[in-house]
Every structure is written in structure tokens, then in C-alpha cells.
Design a protein around this motif. Structure first.
Motif, short mmCIF file in Angstrom:
data_model
loop_
_atom_site.label_atom_id
_atom_site.label_comp_id
_atom_site.label_asym_id
_atom_site.label_seq_id
_atom_site.Cartn_x
_atom_site.Cartn_y
_atom_site.Cartn_z
N UNK A 1 44.11 3.06 39.40
CA UNK A 1 43.52 2.89 37.87
C UNK A 1 44.46 3.59 37.04
N UNK A 2 44.44 3.18 35.89
CA UNK A 2 45.71 3.46 34.84
C UNK A 2 44.68 4.37 34.31
N UNK A 3 45.84 5.58 33.68
CA UNK A 3 45.26 6.62 32.60
C UNK A 3 46.08 6.88 31.56
N UNK A 4 46.68 5.73 31.28
CA UNK A 4 47.66 6.11 29.94
C UNK A 4 46.94 6.32 28.77
N UNK A 5 47.30 7.28 27.95
CA UNK A 5 47.11 7.76 26.76
C UNK A 5 45.95 8.62 27.04
N UNK A 6 45.63 9.17 28.11
CA UNK A 6 44.57 10.09 28.62
C UNK A 6 44.85 11.45 28.36
N UNK A 37 52.29 7.45 30.72
CA UNK A 37 52.56 6.39 31.60
C UNK A 37 52.00 6.81 33.07
N UNK A 38 51.34 5.77 33.56
CA UNK A 38 50.71 6.09 35.19
C UNK A 38 50.97 5.06 36.13
N UNK A 39 52.26 4.54 36.12
CA UNK A 39 52.49 3.44 36.98
C UNK A 39 53.30 3.94 38.27
N UNK A 40 52.85 3.24 39.42
CA UNK A 40 53.50 3.95 40.65
C UNK A 40 52.69 4.98 40.85
N UNK A 41 53.38 6.30 41.58
CA UNK A 41 52.77 7.22 42.25
C UNK A 41 53.15 8.55 41.34
N UNK A 42 53.62 8.39 40.05
CA UNK A 42 54.15 9.48 39.37
C UNK A 42 53.57 9.35 37.80
N UNK A 43 53.46 10.58 37.08
CA UNK A 43 52.77 10.34 36.10
C UNK A 43 53.97 10.90 34.89
N UNK A 93 57.89 2.06 42.44
CA UNK A 93 58.59 2.84 41.68
C UNK A 93 58.96 2.49 40.18
N UNK A 94 58.96 3.57 39.18
CA UNK A 94 59.10 3.30 38.16
C UNK A 94 60.05 4.26 37.48
N UNK A 95 60.79 3.73 36.40
CA UNK A 95 61.60 4.69 35.32
C UNK A 95 60.25 5.29 34.60
N UNK A 96 60.58 6.51 34.45
CA UNK A 96 59.54 7.29 33.94
C UNK A 96 59.24 6.92 32.32
N UNK A 97 60.50 6.36 31.78
CA UNK A 97 60.58 5.89 30.31
C UNK A 97 60.46 4.47 30.14
N UNK A 98 60.29 3.50 30.98
CA UNK A 98 60.36 2.12 31.03
C UNK A 98 59.13 1.69 31.86
N UNK A 99 57.84 0.95 31.48
CA UNK A 99 56.87 0.65 32.20
C UNK A 99 57.15 -0.61 32.94
N UNK A 100 58.28 -0.70 33.63
CA UNK A 100 58.59 -1.66 34.68
C UNK A 100 59.15 -1.15 35.99
N UNK A 101 58.77 -1.89 36.79
CA UNK A 101 59.34 -1.23 38.31
C UNK A 101 60.61 -1.49 38.47
#
Length: 182
Positions: A1-6, A37-43, A93-101
Motif C-alpha cells: 500500500x502506498x502512503x505517499x503525501x500522507x 515516497x513509500x516504495x520498497x521497504x523504506x520511507x 530497493x529505491x534511491x530515496x530521491x528517485x521513485x524508480x528501483x
């Protein structure tokens, strides 16, 4: 589940890393953060005008259940599926500044898998989008942990390399499309 902008209030003190420096900080209980950003396993969160990364194992501090240990938990690896499972884990795994794995960003240069009795050893060579990135340790450790979380993996080594130097041409077509570069 995405939590972006929450917008979330921390339920306890939480360790985090400033982006892009990677400096360790503590976000205090009661502090308000906005999940960017809530992609992968980090926020990635915005706190007091700064971006910070909260690791998945601390997600309870922002009111999100930690599912990190459930990834690949129900799959048995074998010689036929190990490579796919490793690459799929790296896509978490995601770069925390880029929403691409990191796979679609083209940051994984080599992934070698060797069978050792009934388990596998994995060696990964990866790079980053910029030398001197303060998040290098976080991103490479995330890659290591994602792969190590696969049942049957006994050892994971991640080396950061700088040759060849990364550039945007190494990104997948999907990544370029997602970032509006096509």
C-alpha cells in the motif's frame, strides 16, 4: 500500500538519515512528518523542511506495519528460480530521491550467484547516480538486506563500483518513461 503525501505523527522516537547527506538524525515522538515516497521497504519523509529516510523496520513509528520479513517468505528457491528471485528482490530497493528501483535505474552492473551445497552466495556490483552520494551505504545495505531476506541465501556481498560511470542511458525504457524522459 502506498502512503505517499500522507501526514503522520511519530508514535515514538525514530532513527532516520538525512537526504542526501546520509547523516543520522533522530526524529522525536510527536513530530509531524509527510511521507513523500513509500516504495520498497523504506520511507522518505519531509520533516522540518528536510528530507529523511526511515528504514522499513522502523515503520511502526509512523503507524505503518512492518512487512519487511514477509517478502519472499513463502517461496522456496531452486536452481530454476534463484536468479529471478534475486533480481525481483533488488527491484524492492529505491534511491530515496528517485521513485524508480535500482535495477531499472541501471545501478546494478553485475549479479553473480553461486550454489554452495543447499544454499546460494550472491555477489552484486552496483553503482550510484552520483559519486559521493551520502546515501551510498543505505542503498547498498538495502540491496544486501533485500537479497539476504530470500530463504536459502547464505551470503550476500554488495560492492559499490564507479566504472563505468553511470549515466541516464543506463536506465530502462520504463524508468525513462516513469521519469518523463521520453
Amino acid at each position: 500500500m502506498k502512503h505517499d503525501n500522507t501526514l503522520k505523527e511519530l508514535t515514538r522516537d525514530c532513527n532516520a538519515s538525512l537526504i542526501p547527506s546520509g547523516d543520522a538524525i533522530t526524529i522525536k515522538k510527536g513530530e509531524m512528518v509527510r511521507i513523500t515516497q513509500s516504495l520498497g521497504t523504506s520511507y522518505t519523509v519531509l520533516v522540518k523542511g528536510n528530507l529523511a529516510r526511515i528504514e522499513g523496520y522502523d515503520s511502526d513509528a509512523i503507524g505503518i506495519e512492518n512487512n519487511q520479513d514477509d517478502i519472499n517468505a513463502d517461496f522456496e528457491i531452486n536452481d530454476d528460480n534463484i536468479e529471478t528471485m534475486v533480481w525481483d528482490a533488488l527491484k524492492n530497493c529505491f534511491d530515496p530521491e528517485i521513485p524508480v528501483n535500482i535495477v531499472d535505474l541501471g545501478l546494478i552492473y553485475d549479479c553473480s550467484i553461486k550454489k554452495d551445497n543447499d544454499s546460494y552466495d550472491v555477489s552484486i556490483k552496483m553503482t550510484l547516480t552520483a559519486p559521493g552520494c551520502g546515501m551510498a551505504g543505505h542503498i547498498s545495505n538495502d540491496a544486501r538486506l533485500q537479497v539476504a531476506n530470500i530463504k536459502g541465501i547464505s551470503n550476500v556481498v554488495v560492492d559499490i563500483v564507479w566504472e563505468p560511470q553511470w549515466d541516464q542511458s543506463m536506465m530502462s525504457e520504463a524508468a525513462k518513461l516513469q521519469l518523463g524522459m521520453m
